[in-house]
Structures are given as structure tokens and as C-alpha cells.
Design a protein around this motif. Structure first.
Motif, PDB file in Angstrom:
ATOM      1  N   ALA A 168      -9.253   7.425 -36.984  1.00  0.00           N
ATOM      2  CA  ALA A 168      -9.498   7.493 -35.500  1.00  0.00           C
ATOM      3  C   ALA A 168      -8.660   6.398 -34.346  1.00  0.00           C
ATOM      4  CB  ALA A 168     -10.850   7.682 -35.717  1.00  0.00           C
ATOM      5  N   ILE A 169      -8.885   5.229 -34.835  1.00  0.00           N
ATOM      6  CA  ILE A 169      -8.326   4.127 -34.547  1.00  0.00           C
ATOM      7  C   ILE A 169      -6.975   3.811 -34.064  1.00  0.00           C
ATOM      8  CG2 ILE A 169      -8.703   1.402 -34.705  1.00  0.00           C
ATOM      9  CD1 ILE A 169     -10.900   2.024 -36.490  1.00  0.00           C
ATOM     10  N   ARG A 170      -6.223   4.339 -35.294  1.00  0.00           N
ATOM     11  CA  ARG A 170      -4.957   4.184 -34.826  1.00  0.00           C
ATOM     12  C   ARG A 170      -4.598   5.215 -33.536  1.00  0.00           C
ATOM     13  NH1 ARG A 170      -4.870   5.199 -40.391  1.00  0.00           N
ATOM     14  NH2 ARG A 170      -4.377   6.819 -40.460  1.00  0.00           N
ATOM     15  N   GLU A 171      -5.130   6.155 -33.355  1.00  0.00           N
ATOM     16  CA  GLU A 171      -5.296   7.407 -32.184  1.00  0.00           C
ATOM     17  C   GLU A 171      -5.970   6.792 -30.896  1.00  0.00           C
ATOM     18  OE1 GLU A 171      -5.800  11.754 -34.810  1.00  0.00           O
ATOM     19  OE2 GLU A 171      -7.439  10.199 -33.889  1.00  0.00           O
ATOM     20  N   LEU A 172      -6.571   5.742 -30.995  1.00  0.00           N
ATOM     21  CA  LEU A 172      -6.493   5.094 -29.700  1.00  0.00           C
ATOM     22  C   LEU A 172      -5.773   3.975 -29.149  1.00  0.00           C
ATOM     23  CD1 LEU A 172     -10.503   4.736 -30.752  1.00  0.00           C
ATOM     24  CD2 LEU A 172      -9.675   6.221 -29.328  1.00  0.00           C
ATOM     25  N   LYS A 173      -5.184   3.680 -30.727  1.00  0.00           N
ATOM     26  CA  LYS A 173      -4.588   2.643 -30.046  1.00  0.00           C
ATOM     27  C   LYS A 173      -2.861   3.577 -29.485  1.00  0.00           C
ATOM     28  CE  LYS A 173      -5.836  -0.608 -33.006  1.00  0.00           C
ATOM     29  NZ  LYS A 173      -5.673  -1.359 -34.098  1.00  0.00           N
ATOM     30  N   GLU A 174      -2.829   4.182 -29.692  1.00  0.00           N
ATOM     31  CA  GLU A 174      -1.745   5.200 -29.175  1.00  0.00           C
ATOM     32  C   GLU A 174      -1.841   5.216 -28.122  1.00  0.00           C
ATOM     33  OE1 GLU A 174       1.324   6.675 -30.363  1.00  0.00           O
ATOM     34  OE2 GLU A 174       0.435   5.305 -32.383  1.00  0.00           O
ATOM     35  N   ALA A 175      -2.916   5.179 -27.459  1.00  0.00           N
ATOM     36  CA  ALA A 175      -3.812   5.529 -26.058  1.00  0.00           C
ATOM     37  C   ALA A 175      -3.191   3.930 -25.223  1.00  0.00           C
ATOM     38  CB  ALA A 175      -4.686   5.793 -25.692  1.00  0.00           C
ATOM     39  N   PHE A 176      -3.199   3.250 -25.325  1.00  0.00           N
ATOM     40  CA  PHE A 176      -3.129   2.206 -24.956  1.00  0.00           C
ATOM     41  C   PHE A 176      -0.989   1.786 -24.221  1.00  0.00           C
ATOM     42  CE2 PHE A 176      -5.304  -0.465 -27.761  1.00  0.00           C
ATOM     43  CZ  PHE A 176      -6.274  -1.149 -26.900  1.00  0.00           C
ATOM     44  N   SER A 183     -12.721  -0.365 -24.882  1.00  0.00           N
ATOM     45  CA  SER A 183     -14.441  -0.991 -25.188  1.00  0.00           C
ATOM     46  C   SER A 183     -14.375   0.499 -26.241  1.00  0.00           C
ATOM     47  CB  SER A 183     -15.227   0.003 -24.214  1.00  0.00           C
ATOM     48  OG  SER A 183     -14.781  -0.579 -23.204  1.00  0.00           O
ATOM     49  N   GLN A 184     -13.540   1.564 -26.869  1.00  0.00           N
ATOM     50  CA  GLN A 184     -14.320   2.667 -27.750  1.00  0.00           C
ATOM     51  C   GLN A 184     -13.528   2.397 -29.304  1.00  0.00           C
ATOM     52  OE1 GLN A 184     -15.266   5.340 -27.032  1.00  0.00           O
ATOM     53  NE2 GLN A 184     -15.566   5.067 -25.232  1.00  0.00           N
ATOM     54  N   ILE A 185     -12.488   0.928 -28.944  1.00  0.00           N
ATOM     55  CA  ILE A 185     -12.385   0.559 -30.512  1.00  0.00           C
ATOM     56  C   ILE A 185     -13.035  -1.060 -31.325  1.00  0.00           C
ATOM     57  CG2 ILE A 185     -10.134  -0.751 -31.740  1.00  0.00           C
ATOM     58  CD1 ILE A 185      -8.221   0.783 -29.992  1.00  0.00           C
ATOM     59  N   GLY A 186     -13.387  -1.376 -29.740  1.00  0.00           N
ATOM     60  CA  GLY A 186     -14.820  -1.907 -30.253  1.00  0.00           C
ATOM     61  C   GLY A 186     -15.972  -1.919 -31.030  1.00  0.00           C
ATOM     62  N   MET A 187     -16.481  -1.027 -29.416  1.00  0.00           N
ATOM     63  CA  MET A 187     -18.224   0.031 -30.939  1.00  0.00           C
ATOM     64  C   MET A 187     -17.254   0.478 -32.132  1.00  0.00           C
ATOM     65  SD  MET A 187     -18.558   2.229 -27.050  1.00  0.00           S
ATOM     66  CE  MET A 187     -19.216   3.459 -27.623  1.00  0.00           C
ATOM     67  N   ILE A 188     -16.687   1.113 -32.587  1.00  0.00           N
ATOM     68  CA  ILE A 188     -16.352   1.423 -33.466  1.00  0.00           C
ATOM     69  C   ILE A 188     -16.367   0.640 -34.812  1.00  0.00           C
ATOM     70  CG2 ILE A 188     -14.761   2.754 -34.852  1.00  0.00           C
ATOM     71  CD1 ILE A 188     -13.391   4.010 -32.705  1.00  0.00           C
ATOM     72  N   SER A 197     -13.421  -5.774 -22.990  1.00  0.00           N
ATOM     73  CA  SER A 197     -13.800  -4.110 -22.500  1.00  0.00           C
ATOM     74  C   SER A 197     -14.335  -4.340 -21.117  1.00  0.00           C
ATOM     75  CB  SER A 197     -15.384  -3.593 -23.019  1.00  0.00           C
ATOM     76  OG  SER A 197     -15.580  -4.608 -24.448  1.00  0.00           O
ATOM     77  N   PHE A 198     -14.336  -2.386 -20.900  1.00  0.00           N
ATOM     78  CA  PHE A 198     -14.553  -2.097 -20.025  1.00  0.00           C
ATOM     79  C   PHE A 198     -15.859  -2.602 -19.132  1.00  0.00           C
ATOM     80  CE2 PHE A 198     -14.876   1.981 -17.050  1.00  0.00           C
ATOM     81  CZ  PHE A 198     -13.975   1.681 -16.031  1.00  0.00           C
ATOM     82  N   ALA A 199     -15.556  -3.041 -18.175  1.00  0.00           N
ATOM     83  CA  ALA A 199     -17.537  -3.237 -17.362  1.00  0.00           C
ATOM     84  C   ALA A 199     -18.765  -2.076 -17.250  1.00  0.00           C
ATOM     85  CB  ALA A 199     -17.151  -4.166 -16.097  1.00  0.00           C
ATOM     86  N   LYS A 200     -17.627  -0.726 -16.813  1.00  0.00           N
ATOM     87  CA  LYS A 200     -19.136   0.488 -16.535  1.00  0.00           C
ATOM     88  C   LYS A 200     -19.292   0.754 -17.731  1.00  0.00           C
ATOM     89  CE  LYS A 200     -16.839   1.416 -12.002  1.00  0.00           C
ATOM     90  NZ  LYS A 200     -16.510   2.526 -11.433  1.00  0.00           N
ATOM     91  N   ASN A 201     -18.785   0.437 -19.074  1.00  0.00           N
ATOM     92  CA  ASN A 201     -18.792   1.038 -20.673  1.00  0.00           C
ATOM     93  C   ASN A 201     -20.460   0.056 -20.816  1.00  0.00           C
ATOM     94  OD1 ASN A 201     -19.694   1.179 -23.246  1.00  0.00           O
ATOM     95  ND2 ASN A 201     -17.461   2.433 -23.099  1.00  0.00           N
ATOM     96  N   TRP A 202     -21.559  -0.237 -20.532  1.00  0.00           N
ATOM     97  CA  TRP A 202     -22.672  -0.571 -21.244  1.00  0.00           C
ATOM     98  C   TRP A 202     -22.568  -0.531 -22.088  1.00  0.00           C
ATOM     99  CZ3 TRP A 202     -27.103   0.353 -23.461  1.00  0.00           C
ATOM    100  CH2 TRP A 202     -27.664   2.452 -23.301  1.00  0.00           C
ATOM    101  N   VAL A 203     -22.533   0.534 -23.429  1.00  0.00           N
ATOM    102  CA  VAL A 203     -22.368   0.022 -24.826  1.00  0.00           C
ATOM    103  C   VAL A 203     -22.463  -1.058 -25.064  1.00  0.00           C
ATOM    104  CG1 VAL A 203     -23.424   1.668 -27.040  1.00  0.00           C
ATOM    105  CG2 VAL A 203     -24.143   2.547 -24.302  1.00  0.00           C
ATOM    106  N   SER A 204     -20.662  -0.824 -24.742  1.00  0.00           N
ATOM    107  CA  SER A 204     -19.985  -1.549 -25.357  1.00  0.00           C
ATOM    108  C   SER A 204     -20.264  -3.033 -25.126  1.00  0.00           C
ATOM    109  CB  SER A 204     -18.507  -1.427 -24.654  1.00  0.00           C
ATOM    110  OG  SER A 204     -18.536  -1.354 -23.632  1.00  0.00           O
ATOM    111  N   MET A 205     -20.776  -3.462 -23.374  1.00  0.00           N
ATOM    112  CA  MET A 205     -21.246  -4.521 -22.992  1.00  0.00           C
ATOM    113  C   MET A 205     -22.172  -5.356 -23.429  1.00  0.00           C
ATOM    114  SD  MET A 205     -18.135  -5.069 -20.717  1.00  0.00           S
ATOM    115  CE  MET A 205     -19.239  -6.150 -19.136  1.00  0.00           C
ATOM    116  N   GLY A 206     -22.629  -4.326 -24.210  1.00  0.00           N
ATOM    117  CA  GLY A 206     -24.411  -4.421 -24.671  1.00  0.00           C
ATOM    118  C   GLY A 206     -23.673  -4.923 -26.360  1.00  0.00           C
ATOM    119  N   MET A 207     -22.641  -4.530 -26.947  1.00  0.00           N
ATOM    120  CA  MET A 207     -22.634  -4.762 -27.801  1.00  0.00           C
ATOM    121  C   MET A 207     -22.072  -6.582 -28.489  1.00  0.00           C
ATOM    122  SD  MET A 207     -21.191  -1.649 -29.430  1.00  0.00           S
ATOM    123  CE  MET A 207     -22.519  -0.322 -30.727  1.00  0.00           C
ATOM    124  N   LEU A 208     -21.549  -6.154 -26.861  1.00  0.00           N
ATOM    125  CA  LEU A 208     -20.718  -8.153 -26.263  1.00  0.00           C
ATOM    126  C   LEU A 208     -21.626  -9.253 -26.484  1.00  0.00           C
ATOM    127  CD1 LEU A 208     -18.048  -9.845 -26.397  1.00  0.00           C
ATOM    128  CD2 LEU A 208     -18.381  -8.850 -23.834  1.00  0.00           C
TER     129      LEU A 208
END
Length: 243
Positions: A72-80, A95-100, A117-128
Motif C-alpha cells: 500500500a505504501i509503495r502504491e501511495l508513493k506512486e501518486a507523488f 499525510s496518508q503514508i505518515g499515518m500508516i 502533512s496536508f493541514a486539513k487532514n486533522w488526524v495526521s496533524m494530530g499525530m505530528l
């Protein structure tokens, strides 16, 4: 950003053609047509790019559910590769990769992704913010939380998490102030009110009321998490027996 440049190029070409064909007197018409073409091109390209990104994310989510996390992480990295085409793509993928990685408790690997992280993704911002707290960087923790609540002011758990982190820093005053701000944004939120009352009575905050969403931040002791999981399994067994 390729999308902006391509759309701008199409608009500019249209303006030049109209100027040549109709003369300088049609400048207002040329600009109007250019703006329309710019907007239409930008939206069309955005839709195409976002469709491709969503397809990648859906595939990655299926792999995560099937416990194929590395794939899944490899696939997400393809989106870069689409980051140069569309704004905020890199932030969303980070955000997605960091959360994983954070959910896997691989905090050191998660950190550089969460930082972007994308600032609107509050979960990943919370983790940060939690990561900064654990690294004793209170200023960075506060800065991150403030950015998160600015973009997601209606998330009860975000306000509670912000306050909880202040209690972990032994600053009950700041924790109370955060909860009071959260209650102003969410006046009917009983969870925030109950936690503010707990702090005023010099008791600990009750975060278990947020369920699994709270557990993903890894701030509960492992023993507590295991007890909760065992209790949930016990409840499931009792329901099966009753049937």
C-alpha cells in the motif's frame, strides 16, 4: 504546477488569436474568452488528475485492509508523480503514508512524512503534534495543533487531544483554555464539557469515550489498550451466546 501552466498557456494562445483576428478593440472579449478557457482547462485537468489519485488511494486502502501494508505504501508513493500537476497532492499523500507508519508504531519513519502533512487532514496533524510532544518540542506541538484546529474547528477529538497533550506537559491551565475554546466551537459537545469538568476537579481527562479514534494516537498504555480489546471481545462472545 503543470496544470496552472497548461491552462494559462491555452488562455494566452486564445487571447493572442482573438487580438490578431479582431484587433485591439476586442481586448475585453479576448480576456473574457481567455479566462473562461483557463477555468475550463484547469477544472478538466484537475478532475483527471484527482481521479487517478483516488484510484491509487482506493487500491492502497484495499491492500491495507488485506494487511499488505508495504504494498500500500509503495502504491501511495506512486501518486507523488502527480504532485507537479495538482496543488496539495504531495501533502495529502504524505499525510496518508505518515499515518500508516504511525499506526504501525514506526514513529521515526512516520515523522518526515507527517511533517509534510496536508493541514486539513486533522488526524495526521494530530499525530505530528503528538510526536512533537514526545520529543519535548512544546512550541512545535502548539503550532501544529493551532494549524489543525484552524482548518478543522468542528472536530471534538482534535480539541480533546490538544488539551490532553497539555496535561501530559503538566500544563493544566493551557489544557483548560483549549477545552474552553473547543466548547465555544462545539457548544453542544458533552465530551468536551465532561473533560473540562474533570480537569476543574483535578481529575484526569476521559479519552476512552472517543473509542478507536483515540487509540490510534498511541497515548494509552499498551496494557490499557489490551484490556479494552479483551473487554470488547468478551462482549462479542456474550452476544453470540445469547443468540
Amino acid at each position: 504546477m503543470y496544470n496552472f501552466l497548461i491552462s494559462g498557456g491555452i488562455a494566452l494562445i486564445a487571447i493572442i488569436i482573438i487580438f490578431i483576428a479582431a484587433g485591439s478593440s476586442a481586448w475585453w472579449w479576448a480576456i473574457l474568452v481567455g479566462l473562461i478557457l483557463f477555468g475550463a482547462s484547469f477544472l478538466l485537468i484537475s478532475r483527471v488528475i484527482m481521479k487517478k489519485i483516488l484510484e491509487i488511494m482506493e487500491t492502497a486502502n484495499r491492500d491495507i485492509q488485506a494487511q499488505r501494508v508495504d504494498k500500500a505504501i509503495r502504491e501511495l508513493k506512486e501518486a507523488f508523480k502527480y504532485g507537479k500537476w495538482q496543488m496539495y497532492v504531495d501533502g495529502q499523500i504524505n499525510s496518508q503514508i505518515g499515518m500508516i507508519y504511525f499506526l504501525k508504531r514506526d514513529f521515526s519513519t512516520a515523522f518526515p512524512y507527517l511533517e509534510k502533512s496536508f493541514a486539513k487532514n486533522w488526524v495526521s496533524m494530530g499525530m505530528l503534534a503528538v510526536t512533537y510532544m514526545k520529543r519535548n518540542k512544546r512550541d512545535k506541538m502548539k503550532e501544529t495543533f493551532e494549524k489543525a484546529v484552524q482548518w478543522s474547528p468542528k472536530e471534538s477529538l482534535l480539541w480533546a487531544l490538544y488539551a490532553y497533550c497539555w496535561t501530559e506537559c503538566d500544563d493544566i491551565g493551557q489544557a483548560k483554555a483549549v477545552l474552553e475554546r473547543g466548547i465555544k466551537k462545539l457548544p453542544g459537545d458533552e465530551k468536551l464539557k465532561a473533560n473540562l469538568e474533570s480537569l476543574e476537579e483535578t481529575k484526569k481527562m476521559k479519552m476512552k469515550v472517543y473509542g478507536e479514534m483515540w487509540l490510534q494516537f498511541h497515548l494509552e498504555r499498551q496494557g490499557v489498550v489490551m484490556k479494552q480489546q479483551m473487554a470488547a471481545m468478551g462482549g462479542m462472545k456474550r452476544r453470540v451466546v445469547r443468540r
